[in-house]
Design an enzyme around this catalytic site. Structure first.
Site, PDB file in Angstrom:
ATOM      1  N   ARG A 232      77.751  16.033  53.804  1.00 13.58           N
ATOM      2  CA  ARG A 232      78.634  16.992  54.488  1.00 13.58           C
ATOM      3  C   ARG A 232      79.176  16.380  55.781  1.00 13.58           C
ATOM      4  O   ARG A 232      80.354  16.580  56.130  1.00 13.58           O
ATOM      5  CB  ARG A 232      77.885  18.304  54.760  1.00 13.58           C
ATOM      6  CG  ARG A 232      77.734  19.176  53.517  1.00 13.58           C
ATOM      7  CD  ARG A 232      77.159  20.539  53.861  1.00 13.58           C
ATOM      8  NE  ARG A 232      75.719  20.516  54.024  1.00 13.58           N
ATOM      9  CZ  ARG A 232      74.835  20.741  53.052  1.00 13.58           C
ATOM     10  NH1 ARG A 232      75.253  20.988  51.827  1.00 13.58           N
ATOM     11  NH2 ARG A 232      73.538  20.731  53.296  1.00 13.58           N
ATOM     12  N   PHE A 249      83.307  24.206  43.284  1.00  8.87           N
ATOM     13  CA  PHE A 249      81.904  24.639  43.216  1.00  8.87           C
ATOM     14  C   PHE A 249      81.376  24.768  44.647  1.00  8.87           C
ATOM     15  O   PHE A 249      80.322  24.234  45.001  1.00  8.87           O
ATOM     16  CB  PHE A 249      81.061  23.650  42.409  1.00  8.87           C
ATOM     17  CG  PHE A 249      81.662  23.257  41.082  1.00  8.87           C
ATOM     18  CD1 PHE A 249      81.493  24.067  39.962  1.00  8.87           C
ATOM     19  CD2 PHE A 249      82.418  22.103  40.956  1.00  8.87           C
ATOM     20  CE1 PHE A 249      82.057  23.713  38.736  1.00  8.87           C
ATOM     21  CE2 PHE A 249      82.979  21.732  39.744  1.00  8.87           C
ATOM     22  CZ  PHE A 249      82.796  22.540  38.626  1.00  8.87           C
ATOM     23  N   ASP A 271      84.791  28.907  43.840  1.00  6.62           N
ATOM     24  CA  ASP A 271      83.466  29.152  43.258  1.00  6.62           C
ATOM     25  C   ASP A 271      83.554  30.392  42.383  1.00  6.62           C
ATOM     26  O   ASP A 271      84.365  31.285  42.629  1.00  6.62           O
ATOM     27  CB  ASP A 271      82.406  29.346  44.354  1.00  6.62           C
ATOM     28  CG  ASP A 271      80.992  29.138  43.835  1.00  6.62           C
ATOM     29  OD1 ASP A 271      80.463  28.027  43.992  1.00  6.62           O
ATOM     30  OD2 ASP A 271      80.426  30.079  43.247  1.00  6.62           O
ATOM     31  N   SER A 272      82.693  30.443  41.360  1.00  8.95           N
ATOM     32  CA  SER A 272      82.715  31.589  40.449  1.00  8.95           C
ATOM     33  C   SER A 272      82.016  32.810  41.033  1.00  8.95           C
ATOM     34  O   SER A 272      82.130  33.908  40.479  1.00  8.95           O
ATOM     35  CB  SER A 272      82.063  31.210  39.115  1.00  8.95           C
ATOM     36  OG  SER A 272      80.724  30.792  39.319  1.00  8.95           O
ATOM     37  N   ALA A 301      86.082  26.660  37.920  1.00 12.05           N
ATOM     38  CA  ALA A 301      86.718  25.466  38.467  1.00 12.05           C
ATOM     39  C   ALA A 301      87.682  24.827  37.476  1.00 12.05           C
ATOM     40  O   ALA A 301      88.784  24.384  37.861  1.00 12.05           O
ATOM     41  CB  ALA A 301      85.656  24.458  38.892  1.00 12.05           C
ATOM     42  N   ASP A 321      81.390  19.097  43.554  1.00 16.95           N
ATOM     43  CA  ASP A 321      79.919  19.066  43.569  1.00 16.95           C
ATOM     44  C   ASP A 321      79.388  20.152  42.632  1.00 16.95           C
ATOM     45  O   ASP A 321      78.892  21.187  43.080  1.00 16.95           O
ATOM     46  CB  ASP A 321      79.412  19.278  44.994  1.00 16.95           C
ATOM     47  CG  ASP A 321      77.893  19.213  45.090  1.00 16.95           C
ATOM     48  OD1 ASP A 321      77.270  18.580  44.219  1.00 16.95           O
ATOM     49  OD2 ASP A 321      77.332  19.799  46.037  1.00 16.95           O
ATOM     50  N   CYS A 361      74.178  15.993  40.556  1.00 12.70           N
ATOM     51  CA  CYS A 361      72.791  16.222  40.968  1.00 12.70           C
ATOM     52  C   CYS A 361      71.840  16.164  39.780  1.00 12.70           C
ATOM     53  O   CYS A 361      70.696  16.612  39.870  1.00 12.70           O
ATOM     54  CB  CYS A 361      72.655  17.571  41.669  1.00 12.70           C
ATOM     55  SG  CYS A 361      73.093  18.994  40.641  1.00 12.70           S
TER      56      CYS A 361
END
Length: 414
Positions: A232, A249, A271-272, A301, A321, A361
């Site tokens: 970040r 995301f 974002d959802s 997205a 991400d 990730c």
């Protein structure tokens, strides 16, 4: 209880890998269940009987009567988490408490002052305390267990935790319910109170001087993705002079507020979950940034990218991400396809001269696998090059033999 390993599993333990899978146990199906009928998926250690989750087991192999000690997990695909490889006196609560103290002491002095008040105190296998994660959020700490083998030890370890953390200014300790399976996460699980004053549902912490709201009650992981802290900060530096930034995301908006504080003209967060945007907007305000000057879009997205391309939208900094696309090895081929589709769509809305920050990730996706989803053929362009590849920060240590611990990939292309 003794667990006899196959040659392959024994070699992995010798190298320092902290996991023994069930198929690494020689004759793992032998023995009778102590209480009668064996539970579905459970295998008894060789030598008769069956261990319960949390039982100490000794590891052996052909030609090696002692390889180490670990804790048995009756439910997980990972049958044993390895704690000791030397002939130590015992694997008991004192030995575990000493491991925890070493993990805490390692971080003493790393985050002095008040610029960063949220960081990982214990990174499980990476700190040689397998399955136990402890994250600090200012005066609160949240414990998360991966698997069930440490649950029977928690009450005995709590006094040690309270003393060691209390000496470092932590007053409250909570427990995020353990993940249902090995390598999984505990998102959405209830936060239980373990020690000290009740934990707040939400609180603000600081990260490299930036305020960040953390949802302890319902947030993912232990409340926030602390492993992206350094990345970040990198996005904040990259955002200087950028006109339009896209954060896909976006979750709680960590990359979004970093870009805004770095000087981005307008940041679009996608974002959802609309609730995540509310958290992000409070973080914007806490940092003196008007969220009305930026965009928060509740959408899938992939769908957003398709419509943005159709509109002719272009961005000069994009952060992608996503959540893990590969929660298991079986999901790996499908995940690689998803990353390729995502990166193809992202490249179509990235302006010439723009910067793409692409993250994964998933431990089942190696760095080389991930880079292959960012090649010229996938992106359908040949003007980008790798500027840097980053992983998790120093408070998320790992082990040389434990490749699964090197899960985070953050690739900067320009």
């Amino acid at each position: 209880m003794r667990v006899h390993l196959t040659a392959t599993a024994a070699a992995a333990v010798r190298r320092g890998h902290p996991w023994v899978y069930r198929d690494g146990i020689a004759g793992g199906g032998e023995g009778a269940e102590r209480r009668g009928e064996r539970r579905r998926g459970e295998r008894a250690p060789r030598g008769g009987g069956a261990a319960a989750s949390g039982d100490v087991v000794e590891l052996s192999a052909e030609g090696a009567p002692f390889l180490g000690r670990g804790l048995w997990d009756a439910e997980s695909a990972i049958a044993v988490r390895v704690f000791q490889r030397a002939q130590a006196p015992a694997l008991d609560e004192r030995a575990l408490a000493e491991r925890l103290e070493r993990a805490f002491a390692l971080r003493d002095g790393w985050f002095e002052g008040r610029d960063t008040t949220a960081y990982r105190l214990c990174n499980g296998e990476g700190d040689r305390v397998p399955s136990l994660v402890i994250d600090r959020y200012d005066r609160a700490a949240v414990v998360r267990l991966d698997g069930g083998m440490l649950e029977p030890w928690l009450d005995r370890l709590l006094p040690h935790l309270a003393r060691a953390l209390g000496a470092r200014g932590v007053r409250s300790i909570g427990l995020r319910a353990r993940a249902p399976s090995a390598g999984g996460d505990a998102e959405g699980k209830k936060l239980a109170h373990l020690h000290g004053p009740p934990l707040p549902d939400r609180l603000f912490v600081r990260e490299n001087g930036v305020a960040m709201e953390v949802d302890l009650a319902r947030g993912q992981k232990t409340g926030a993705f602390l492993d992206q802290r350094d990345n970040r900060a990198r996005v904040r530096a990259l955002a200087a002079g950028r006109r339009r930034v896209l954060n896909l995301f976006s979750y709680a908006g960590g990359f979004s507020v970093a870009a805004a504080l770095g000087g981005a003209g307008r940041v679009t967060s996608v974002d959802s979950a609309s609730a995540a945007h509310a958290t992000a907007q409070r973080t914007f305000r806490e940092n003196g940034v008007d969220p009305a000057a930026h965009d928060f879009v509740t959408a899938d997205a992939f769908d957003f990218l398709e419509k943005a391309h159709a509109r002719g939208d272009r961005y000069d900094l994009i952060i992608s991400d996503p959540p893990s696309f590969a929660p298991s090895e079986r999901a790996r081929p499908r995940a690689l396809g998803a990353y390729r589709r995502l990166h193809t769509a992202v490249a179509r809305v990235l302006d010439r001269g723009g910067v793409l920050c692409a993250a994964s990730c998933s431990s089942h996706i190696t760095a080389e696998d991930f880079l292959a989803t960012l090649d010229d053929a996938t992106l359908a362009r040949d003007d980008l090059r790798i500027r840097a590849i980053h992983g998790q920060p120093e408070d998320h240590p790992t082990l040389p033999a434990w490749w699964e611990g090197r899960y985070l990939k953050f690739v900067v292309l320009e």
